[in-house]
Each structure stands twice: as C-alpha cells, then as structure tokens.
Design an enzyme around this catalytic site. Structure first.
Site, PDB file in Angstrom:
ATOM      1  N   ASP A 123     -28.519 -18.665  -5.442  1.00 31.60           N
ATOM      2  CA  ASP A 123     -28.670 -17.247  -5.096  1.00 31.60           C
ATOM      3  C   ASP A 123     -28.101 -16.955  -3.727  1.00 31.60           C
ATOM      4  OD1 ASP A 123     -30.716 -18.768  -3.878  1.00 31.60           O
ATOM      5  OD2 ASP A 123     -31.903 -16.961  -3.553  1.00 31.60           O
TER       6      ASP A 123
ATOM      7  N   GLU B 267     -32.427 -19.764   0.428  1.00 29.32           N
ATOM      8  CA  GLU B 267     -33.165 -20.308  -0.717  1.00 29.32           C
ATOM      9  C   GLU B 267     -32.424 -21.442  -1.422  1.00 29.32           C
ATOM     10  OE1 GLU B 267     -35.625 -17.696  -3.159  1.00 29.32           O
ATOM     11  OE2 GLU B 267     -34.614 -16.026  -2.183  1.00 29.32           O
TER      12      GLU B 267
ATOM     13  N   TRP C 282     -35.275 -12.084 -16.269  1.00 27.31           N
ATOM     14  CA  TRP C 282     -34.648 -13.285 -15.683  1.00 27.31           C
ATOM     15  C   TRP C 282     -34.497 -14.382 -16.746  1.00 27.31           C
ATOM     16  CZ3 TRP C 282     -34.305  -9.654 -12.544  1.00 27.31           C
ATOM     17  CH2 TRP C 282     -33.807  -9.793 -11.274  1.00 27.31           C
TER      18      TRP C 282
ATOM     19  N   GLU D 206     -27.271  -9.300   0.025  1.00 26.39           N
ATOM     20  CA  GLU D 206     -28.310  -9.218  -0.997  1.00 26.39           C
ATOM     21  C   GLU D 206     -28.472  -7.783  -1.486  1.00 26.39           C
ATOM     22  OE1 GLU D 206     -32.800 -11.068  -1.641  1.00 26.39           O
ATOM     23  OE2 GLU D 206     -31.886 -11.016   0.354  1.00 26.39           O
TER      24      GLU D 206
END
Length: 823
Positions: A410, A415, A486, A693
């Site tokens: 991501d 992360e 997701w 983002e």
C-alpha cells in the site's frame, strides 16, 4: 497375504501420499540432511543494537503539535542480531554442475569464495512464514575451486521484524537452511548442507529493521570471512534452530533487484548537516562514498517532504506516528580512504535524505540512489503530445514501481502491507504495464494462507468465517478479517490474471478458495442481493469525511463483478452447473442493486462514484447507460464545479467511462485543470512524482499532511491510458488477448498518442495522430490474435482501412500492421 495387499491398496487410495518437503519445479531438493541453523549470541552494544520508539501518535493536525517529553512516551527496543555463517570444504574431482538451494529468513546474502552469489537483493520474498517460506536456486558451477568456503549473511527482514507496530509481529531470530548439490563429471554426486558443523559470528550490521533502517560498523568488518583461507577458529558454532515451517517452496516470483540508478539533483544546507534531494519519490536506498576518519558516524534520515523552512526533513508522511521513528541508516567509518556503502536488509520510501556527520559539504557524485523492486518486465508504454497528461501516466507508473516489493504494498514506508483492496484497484493498470503473472499467483497463494485466521471487526455485522481471508494478504499485521469490498480481491486478482495473461493455472489453483469466499458472501453477508457495509469509496479528495457514496453500493457492485467473474471462470473449467448458478445470482444482485440505488427521476446512482462504478461493473440497464453517463457529466461539471469527488473505486474507471459515453470533453477538462482537487494540482502545482494517499488542499507554506505520498491504489485510473486513449481492451470471453477490442478515444487537444502493450500473444500497438482534418491510426495486431475495431462514433463512410473504404464502423483484423484513416 492377498487380504494384506488389499488393505495396503485401500489405504493408499484413502490417504494421499505425503508431499515431499521442499518439492519444486525441476529437480527436487533433498532437504533431509540439511538443518536450520542460526546464531543467537549477541555482542552488540546497546547504543547501536537498540533504537527509541515513540509510542504515542500525534493528532491529525501535525502543524500545531508540540509534544512534551512525557507525551512522547519513548520506549527502547533491540533488534535480533544479524549473523555470519560459514563452511569450508574441498573438491577433488572435475565438476559437471553445481547448484545451491537456500532459504534465509528473514533475508540473506549468499557468498562463495569471497564473492556474493548473484545480484538478488532483499531475498527471499515475504510470506506468512508459519505457512510457507521460499527457497532460491543459484547456479555456482563456475565459482567452485579445489578449496572452497560458503558464507551466509542473515538479516531480520519481516521474519524478525520486532520494532514497528508491535514486537509480536516477529516470527523469530534469523536462520537459514541450505543445500549445495554437486554433480561430478564421473557421474557421482555430493551434497554440502547446513548443520551444526558450520561456524558463526555476529556481522558488522549492528541494527537492521525493514521499517527503521540499518546501522553498519565498518570497523567490525571481517576481511575475507567467506574465503577458504580465513581462520575461523575464534568463531562460535552454528546453533540448530527450530524449523519455521514444513512448507518450503521454490520462489517462482521474480527476485528483488536494484533495477535503476537514480542520481540526486541537489544538496541543500540543513540545520544539521545536509539534505540530498533525489528529484523524485522512490523506493530503495542511498549508496554513499565518503572519506572520513575512523569512528565517524554518518547518519542518514529519509523522508518524502521537507519542513517549510527547507532546512530539515519532515518524516510525518512516512509513518513515524505508527512505526515509532524515522527511517534511518547509520554508517560508522573504518577510516583510511574512500569507503563505499549501501544497506543490505532494509529499504526506504523517500525523496530527501538528511545526512549528518560529514566534515565537509558533500558533492553530488558521492551519492547514488537505487530504485529497488521486484524485477518484473515492463510491458506497457504510453506517450502523447500533452506533457501534463504524460506526467499523470509517469507518476502512476512510478507509484506502482515503488510498491512492487515481492507483493503489491500500500506504501513503501509506513505500512508496507499487501492490502487487498489496493491490489484490486490497481491490478488492471499494473497488468497493462508490468508482467505481474508471477506476482498475482503469489498474491493468490498469500490470500489462501490467511483464510480464517483473523477475527471480524467489532464494528462490523459481518460474521467470522473460515472461508474469509484477512484485509492484508500476508504476514502477521493482517488488520482483521476482510470486509466484503476488500475481500473481492480473492476472486478478482485471479480473474484479472486470467483475463490479461491468459493464466489458467491461477484459476485452477484458486478455485476452491474463490468458491469458498463467494459461498460465505452468499450465505452470511448479502441480504436480498445487497451487501450492507464495507470500507467504501476510500480516500476521496479531502479524506474519508468527504465520502459521498454508501459502502453498500460499492460492496454490492464488487459482489456482482465477482459473480460474473466466477461465471466466466466456471465456464472455462467446464463447470456448467456452477456457471449457471453464478449467472442467476448475478441477475438477482443486479435487480436488487438497481432497486436499492438507482433514482429513476434523476437517472443517477447518487454520486460520481455511484454512476461510474455502476457503469464499469455493467450493472446499469442498457436503456439507461447513456442517461447515467450524462448525469455523471452533470455531477462533475455542475454539482462539483468541474472537479471529481471520487475515491479509489470511482476514480479507477472515471475517465474510461466518460470517454466511452461521449463525454471526453469532461475528461479533457479534468486533465487540464490544476486547482484543487485535480491530478494537475498534484503533479504541476506541487511537483509530486508519486500519488498521495489522498489529495488534500495543501498549503505550500505549511507542513504536508501526515498521510502517505506514495500509494499505488491511486494509480488505478491509469488503466485508461491503455484501455481508453489507446483503446486496447481485453475480450473477457477470449482471455490472454486471443481476441481483444480496439476502441480508442481521440481526445480533443491531443495531436498524437502512442500506446503499446506486450500481450501474451505479442506486441499490440495503437498509435494515432491528427493530420489535416483526419486521424491517422496505426495498429499492430500480434500473431494468433484477432482485434475487433470499434468505431461506433463514426460512420463507415468516414473510415478507410489501408486506403480502402470499409463496410462497417466495426470490423475484425487478424495479425498484421494496418493504417486506419478517419475523417
């Protein structure tokens, strides 16, 4: 006796034979004599082996946060030590061939007779290590001599990651297993394996963490440590370690490599030291050349942004608030001349490096950036006459490249997680431009390893189920059970690989997993065809507080898209009954979707994303499609005053939908503007080289928001450069581009456009230019493939093929090169 034979035969039929440990393609590796070894003694000083971690998170408004020492709540934690392992041996006969098979966790480098073997870095790729680990083969035939010594250097990687987020994410201390198989010219064989006879020592790497960085003390280098003549009598004995998994598999995914050198563009004075500007946001590391006295500590801290004063880096966007500290490398000089160094067991997401400890102002030629990613082939190209549009494509590709790290992450700093929603959104754009067949197979396998191991979120109504994967598809930081939107990647990643690469293996391997996920949705999640909830249209401009589309809409659309994908894959597998069932369910969902979300009076699904994603998923009834597209145009140009408001789901197909339904002028407008929110606001007004983002209305005089500025989910829309401006669209009924569509949008304002794609059948080209009131469109169709030309916006009288008139504005072309002229 006959009865005994009968029982044996029956037992064999009932109980399948055990899988061979380490079985892989090619010759099997016999791991039976090899042992997992490592070294747990630790002679590092606390000063270097540990780092401080900030455990309190700052508020969202980082511009006004001035924490006290008490608020920081600092804790100090050590990494596991990096170790060296070595073994010497003789060879007294002529060699026919020799091959090493090795697994080093978390990361390893293999040495033979003083030299590193191969050019792989950050090897092997990350897996859920309790479920499976990868070994790698190296041909060392030409490296062996009469007297030999093998060496293994180990680092923590994700296996020993005990710093960021939580120490519970670590699997254990570094360890390795290895087999060297030697085939002699006389037909005999010999194997050298890892066992307790190996010698061990701490390495010069005093600290290594995949998130935080690396500390290397050059004074502790052991010269020729992997050479035969080195005297290792002072070394300790390697320790036998518990096997992390019984499932040792050969890595089929392309290795990580240093794929491109990046030269810095400027060196700026800093409050402490100097700041190196790499000129672009990148993933990898900095290689340095320094000449300092012994013991000099060269400290490098990495960030995507600078503070407003330009005299310090700003690490907020790279995850300091969750990982606990800044990405930092430290090199301790040995002195005595020019020293060249780069890290081994970490990587960074950065554009700026603040470097301290140098006695003089450094020069640009002392530094070299390395872009590090999975060494997948680049198969797509795009270029047009508009530099701003080119920047959108280039930023999209850079963002994807920066996140191909043995998985699709991501972001490359904060992360580094394989979030499934992100993979789904960018899969088509990425597949148009990189050969990700191996990466998608690994992704599907990763998803299978996390089935049923995460709890459902306490805020969700979705029940726990053993058939459901996690939101993140690999590792320990899995972020609970996947929500329905997701989790769609469970089906759609194998499906996209099937459609774009013609990969039938992934469909066969993943069928049970995909079928189980869909059954879970059918039985426990959907309510009369609608799925209520999910993460939703993530990260619209300004953040999730501005999300204007109900998660139920996008989750249900994804559910429908997955049902259609399952129907098509079932047909391929010859599962006619299953295909019929999935088709019937899809029909039910489509009806429920329109009943719930479609407004007959406005011909709208209520938002830009609602309209765009409904059209993209083919949920709109045929007689309403153009009306919905018209409403989409109005929502952009009238309601939002010429700006998009979509999050990741709506933005993925936005421009393709606008162009496909005759609203290319809206696309042209959205690609021309540079005010907030727009793509031009990111690339032109703020000169960003990767997608953030989310887009926020940043003020250049203040600090940037702490959200990541390198998120590939926001590259998803770049599929439009191939599928819309080039018009190259796969025919889902003939996967792997056996047949495909060519349906370009000749965007107003563009003088020319060149699009290429190396399909499984060969190179597809779609190049067009304007010339004296005509469009000259050059097309290349590869061998054993058929292109369906779709020019419905023109009449046959306007079209000539190789200077001859055509009978229809839609026609097929077999392999060859063609020139189509359109008035």
């Amino acid at each position: 006796m006959k009865f005994q034979l009968f029982l044996i035969t029956l037992l064999f039929l009932i109980v399948p034979p055990l899988k061979t440990f380490g079985q892989s393609k090619g010759n099997n590796i016999d791991w039976d004599k090899a042992k997992w070894i490592g070294y747990t003694e630790d002679n590092r000083l606390e000063k270097w082996a540990a780092r401080d971690l900030m455990r309190n998170q700052p508020p969202m408004d980082i511009n006004t946060w001035q924490p006290t020492e008490k608020e920081l709540k600092v804790v100090r934690r050590k990494t596991y030590p990096s170790v060296l392992l070595r073994k010497s041996f003789f060879i007294e006969k002529d060699i026919s061939s020799a091959e090493v098979a090795i697994c080093g966790l978390g990361l390893y480098e293999l040495y033979l007779n003083g030299s590193k073997v191969g050019d792989r870095v950050l090897d092997p790729a990350q897996t859920s290590y309790e479920k499976r680990a990868f070994f790698v083969r190296h041909d060392v035939t030409n490296m062996l001599k009469e007297k030999n010594s093998l060496g293994i250097m180990l680092g923590n990687g994700f296996y020993g990651q005990n710093m960021a987020f939580s120490p519970r994410l670590a699997y254990g201390k570094p360890l390795s297993i290895m087999v060297l198989n030697i085939d002699y010219a006389d037909g005999t064989k010999e194997s050298i394996v890892t066992d307790e006879s190996w010698k061990a020592h701490n390495s010069p790497i005093l600290f290594d963490n995949i998130y935080h960085g690396e500390t290397y003390d050059a004074r502790k280098e052991i010269k020729n440590w992997s050479s035969f003549d080195y005297n290792d009598t002072s070394w300790g004995s390697a320790e036998l370690m518990k096997a992390p998994t019984k499932n040792l598999l050969e890595q089929q995914l392309e290795p990580m490599k240093k794929v491109r050198e990046i030269s810095p563009i400027a060196i700026l004075p800093a409050e402490k030291g100097w700041i190196i500007d790499m000129g672009q946001n990148m993933t990898g590391w900095l290689q340095i050349n320094v000449e300092e006295k012994e013991g000099t500590e060269v400290k490098m801290r990495f960030s995507e942004h600078l503070m407003p004063d330009k005299r310090n880096i700003d690490p907020a966007s790279t995850g300091i608030h969750v990982t606990g500290n800044t990405q930092t490398d430290v090199y301790i000089c040995k002195g005595g001349g020019v020293e060249t160094w780069e890290p081994r067991f970490t990587y960074h997401g950065f554009q700026y490096v603040q470097i301290e400890g140098l006695k003089n102002k450094p020069k640009l030629d002392q530094f070299k950036g390395w872009l590090v990613r999975s060494d997948v082939e680049r198969i797509g190209t795009f270029k047009c006459s508009d530099d701003l549009i080119n920047s959108f494509y280039n930023v999209s590709m850079q963002t994807i490249e920066d996140n191909l790290q043995g998985l699709l992450s991501d972001c490359p700093h904060r992360e580094r997680c394989a979030w499934m929603g992100d993979a789904y959104i960018v899969a088509e754009a990425a597949s148009f431009n990189f050969n990700l067949k191996g990466l998608w197979q690994k992704t599907a396998d990763d998803i299978e390893t996390v089935l049923g191991i995460s709890k459902a979120h306490f805020k969700d109504t979705f029940p726990y189920d053993s058939r459901a994967p996690s939101n993140v598809s690999v590792g320990k930081r899995l972020n609970l059970q996947a929500r329905p939107d997701w989790g769609a990647a469970t089906v759609m990643i194998p499906y996209f690989s099937y459609i774009y690469y013609g990969d039938t293996t992934i469909v066969k391997k993943s069928w049970n997993m995909m079928e189980g996920w869909m059954a879970y949705l059918d039985e426990k999640v959907q309510e009369d065809g609608v799925i209520n909830g999910g993460y939703g249209d993530w990260c619209p401009p300004g953040g999730n507080v501005n999300m204007d589309t109900p998660p139920a809409l996008t989750s249900t659309a994804l559910y429908y898209q997955s049902l259609i994908a399952m129907q098509k894959m079932a047909i391929f597998l010859g599962r006619k009954v299953d295909a019929s069932v999935y088709k019937q369910r899809a029909n039910t969902v489509k009806k429920a979707f329109n009943t719930r979300f479609f407004n007959e009076e406005t011909n709208s699904y209520g938002s830009q994303t609602g309209n765009t994603f409904a059209l993209y998923a083919n949920l709109v009834n045929e007689d309403k499609k153009q009306l919905v597209a018209n409403n989409l145009s109005d929502l952009i140009m009238k309601d939002k005053h010429g700006h998009f408001s979509t999050g990741i789901f709506g933005h993925r197909p936005l421009y393709t939908i606008l162009n496909g339904y005759g609203h290319s002028k809206v696309t042209k407008h959205l690609w021309e503007i540079t005010d907030y929110p727009s793509l031009g606001f990111v690339t032109k007004e703020h000169n960003l080289t990767t997608w953030p983002e989310h887009i926020a209305n940043w003020d250049k005089t203040k600090r940037y928001h702490r959200n990541s500025f390198n998120h590939p989910m926001n590259s998803g829309f770049s599929a439009s450069f191939h599928e819309s401006l080039g018009g190259i669209i796969p025919d889902e009924d003939h996967p792997g581009f056996q047949k495909f569509y060519l349906k370009p949008t000749f965007l107003e304002g563009l003088e020319w456009c060149e699009v290429g794609y190396k399909s499984p059948k060969g190179e597809i080209k779609s190049n067009w230019k304007r010339n004296k009131g005509k469009i000259i469109w050059s097309v290349t169709v590869p061998e054993n493939s058929v292109a369906s030309i779709q020019l419905q916006m023109y009449t046959s009288k306007q079209i000539k093929l190789n200077k001859k008139r055509v009978k229809s504005n839609t026609f097929e072309l077999t392999s060859g090169e063609y020139v189509i002229t359109i008035k």
